[in-house]
Design an enzyme around this catalytic site. Structure first.
Site, PDB file in Angstrom:
ATOM      1  N   TYR A 123     -39.296  -5.973 -14.074  1.00  0.00           N
ATOM      2  CA  TYR A 123     -38.603  -7.222 -14.422  1.00  0.00           C
ATOM      3  C   TYR A 123     -38.337  -7.987 -13.144  1.00  0.00           C
ATOM      4  CZ  TYR A 123     -35.016 -10.422 -16.229  1.00  0.00           C
ATOM      5  OH  TYR A 123     -34.295 -11.541 -16.578  1.00  0.00           O
ATOM      6  N   ASP A 152     -39.805  -7.199  -4.470  1.00  0.00           N
ATOM      7  CA  ASP A 152     -38.590  -7.608  -5.175  1.00  0.00           C
ATOM      8  C   ASP A 152     -37.521  -6.525  -5.011  1.00  0.00           C
ATOM      9  OD1 ASP A 152     -36.604  -8.405  -6.885  1.00  0.00           O
ATOM     10  OD2 ASP A 152     -37.912  -8.724  -8.622  1.00  0.00           O
ATOM     11  N   LYS A 170     -27.915  -9.576  -6.388  1.00  0.00           N
ATOM     12  CA  LYS A 170     -26.899  -8.560  -6.689  1.00  0.00           C
ATOM     13  C   LYS A 170     -26.001  -8.233  -5.491  1.00  0.00           C
ATOM     14  CE  LYS A 170     -29.746  -6.925 -10.504  1.00  0.00           C
ATOM     15  NZ  LYS A 170     -29.133  -6.990 -11.788  1.00  0.00           N
TER      16      LYS A 170
HETATM   17  C1  LIG Z   1     -35.753  -6.460  -9.831  1.00  0.00           C
HETATM   18  C2  LIG Z   1     -35.103  -7.699 -10.373  1.00  0.00           C
HETATM   19  N1  LIG Z   1     -35.594  -8.900 -10.037  1.00  0.00           N
HETATM   20  C3  LIG Z   1     -35.040 -10.042 -10.482  1.00  0.00           C
HETATM   21  C4  LIG Z   1     -33.960 -10.014 -11.320  1.00  0.00           C
HETATM   22  C5  LIG Z   1     -33.356 -11.292 -11.836  1.00  0.00           C
HETATM   23  O1  LIG Z   1     -32.118 -11.512 -11.274  1.00  0.00           O
HETATM   24  P1  LIG Z   1     -31.058 -12.474 -11.997  1.00  0.00           P
HETATM   25  O2  LIG Z   1     -30.573 -11.751 -13.206  1.00  0.00           O
HETATM   26  O3  LIG Z   1     -30.005 -12.698 -10.966  1.00  0.00           O
HETATM   27  O4  LIG Z   1     -31.792 -13.741 -12.341  1.00  0.00           O
HETATM   28  C6  LIG Z   1     -33.412  -8.784 -11.697  1.00  0.00           C
HETATM   29  C7  LIG Z   1     -32.235  -8.710 -12.592  1.00  0.00           C
HETATM   30  O5  LIG Z   1     -31.815  -7.687 -13.023  1.00  0.00           O
HETATM   31  C8  LIG Z   1     -34.003  -7.599 -11.214  1.00  0.00           C
HETATM   32  O6  LIG Z   1     -33.538  -6.390 -11.560  1.00  0.00           O
END
Ligand SMILES: Cc1ncc(COP(=O)(O)O)c(C=O)c1O
Length: 449
Positions: free
Chosen positions: A153, A248, A280
């Site tokens: 994700y 990521d 986060k």
């Molecule tokens: C690995 C990863 N990338 C991107 C995101 C997206 O972040 P946001 O919820 O702040 O848009 C998340 C959210 O959980 C994530 O776990």
């Protein structure tokens, strides 16, 4: 089950169930993010009103040991005094200036001092960070295609929603409506940990691939440990085909270890990605994320370069204060404590499940782990493995934990989070709850249809 109170004009709802009923009338599905909806575990989501240290308190006054930690950010536990103080001071100085600020500079420097990035651009969400990274990669390479892995994700931007793990998996959706065929066609989805699939794809379409985007260690199909050398292989294959590697670390950054999952992978193996995304932990519970990386790529961003990106509240001073205070207080001792607690938690979980005779495996990425039921024979290496597990055991397990005062992620496809505030007494409460949950998981039966 909680008793439902009626929600009349003069009676504000106070129970979880009544709050959920009222919320569904005005908020789609009653939640502001789908994974909060208890979609795969059933029942009314719990409305929280207070948090302190390792604990959350709900609208009915019940206290829970929190193993979600706001989905990662609360590394130091809830309402850490240093973070709260910093936020109070920032609020007193002004909520938002819409200008440059000293704290955004300090946070960018702090991040660049921990991992090898030249430039850091603050945004407000992880979704924005990955969306910007993709645009940058396309701008830098003048190519269109992006490779992602099934079950990873990266936020909810259109092109990244294919086979996107946790949220969509919990809702049993293949992807999202509203994404055009053209956008979907520009995302090539491959199985995680599969080097042959990558080789075939690069052989066939290498000249068109702008980037491979990967979670540094997948945590949104449950945790999946990258196989030995897999991330290094990604680095090599992207480099040799002139594509970028987008790493990521929105979830794992400054959480899986002091230097994120990169500290356990690229740092050890001697390589760096081209672009990184964070979120986060760098916001310490406030909405902040970042895209970062090599100067040649990052300087393509406006105002220096032709790749446009902007944000009214980017680098918001209150969020910067929370992020700075969190990272400044994230000492080696904090990571040692989190590592120790997370290992202790895993041992307690494995003990309880084994005692109850529940087949399972634990998947780990640094301080993060998750449980997968019915997978002891092969473990979980990709999204197909994650989906094939005995998911039906999680709902009773989750509800037994909730009933005994432990708040777990309401989906089996999520990592468990601990903080440095999880102390002996919080661990004892978890230890007392686990045997009940393990027995509930053991008693669960597979759905017949
Ligand atoms: C690995 C990863 N990338 C991107 C995101 C997206 O972040 P946001 O919820 O702040 O848009 C998340 C959210 O959980 C994530 O776990």
């Amino acid at each position: 089950m909680t008793e439902t109170t009626s929600n009349t004009a003069n009676t504000a709802p106070t129970t979880n169930a009544a709050l959920y009923d009222a919320a569904r009338a005005v908020i789609p599905g009653g939640v502001n993010s789908p994974v909060r909806a208890f979609g795969s575990v059933g029942g009314a989501p719990v409305s929280m009103v207070k948090a302190a240290g390792p604990y959350l308190t709900d609208a009915e006054g019940r206290e829970y040991v929190d193993l979600v930690c706001s989905w990662g950010p609360m590394l130091l536990g809830h309402n850490h005094p240093a973070v709260v103080d910093a936020v109070h001071r920032a609020v007193d100085a002004g909520l938002s200036f819409g200008t440059s600020t000293p704290d955004e500079l300090r946070l960018a420097e702090l991040i660049a001092g921990k991992v090898p990035v030249d430039r850091v651009r603050m945004v407000s969400t992880g979704t924005e960070a990955t969306m910007t990274a993709i645009r940058l990669a396309r701008g830098a390479t003048v190519r269109n295609l992006v490779v992602k892995f099934a079950g990873c994700y990266h936020g909810h931007s259109d092109g990244l929603l294919a086979a996107a793990g946790s949220g969509v998996a919990t809702q049993s959706l293949p992807g999202s409506a509203g994404v055009t065929e053209a956008q979907a066609a520009e995302t090539l989805v491959l199985p995680y940990n599969d080097r042959s699939a990558l080789e075939e794809t690069f052989t066939a379409r290498g000249q068109e691939i702008a980037a491979v985007i990967t979670e540094a260690a997948p945590c949104n199909m449950g945790v999946v440990t990258p196989e030995e050398g897999f991330n290094q292989f990604l680095r090599g294959i992207t480099e040799s085909h002139g594509a970028l590697l987008i790493w990521d670390e929105v979830l794992t950054g400054f959480r899986a270890s002091e230097t994120g999952y990169w500290g356990l992978s690229g740092k050890v193996e001697g390589w760096t990605p081209d672009l990184w995304t964070f979120g986060k932990v760098i916001g310490g519970g406030m909405p902040t994320a970042a895209v970062a990386g090599r100067a040649e790529v990052m300087d393509l961003l406006a105002p220096l370069g032709p790749v446009y990106q902007a944000g009214t509240l980017s680098g918001n001073p209150v969020a910067m204060a929370a992020g700075l205070a969190t990272l400044q207080n994230a000492t080696g001792e904090v990571y040692d404590a989190i590592t120790r607690r997370s290992q202790q938690l895993e041992q307690m979980l494995v003990g309880a499940l084994t005692e109850a005779g529940v087949d399972h495996s634990i998947q780990r990425a640094g301080t993060l782990f998750s449980v997968a039921f019915g997978t002891s024979a092969g473990g979980v290496h990709n999204y197909a493995d994650a989906q094939a597990q005995d998911t039906f055991r999680y709902a009773p397990f989750f509800h037994a934990m909730l009933e005994h005062g432990v708040y777990l992620p309401p989906s089996v496809f999520e990592a468990w989070f601990v903080s440095s505030a999880h102390d002996d007494s919080a661990m004892e409460r978890i230890a007392a709850a686990l045997p009940h949950a393990a027995r509930a998981a053991a008693a669960a039966t597979a759905p017949t249809s």
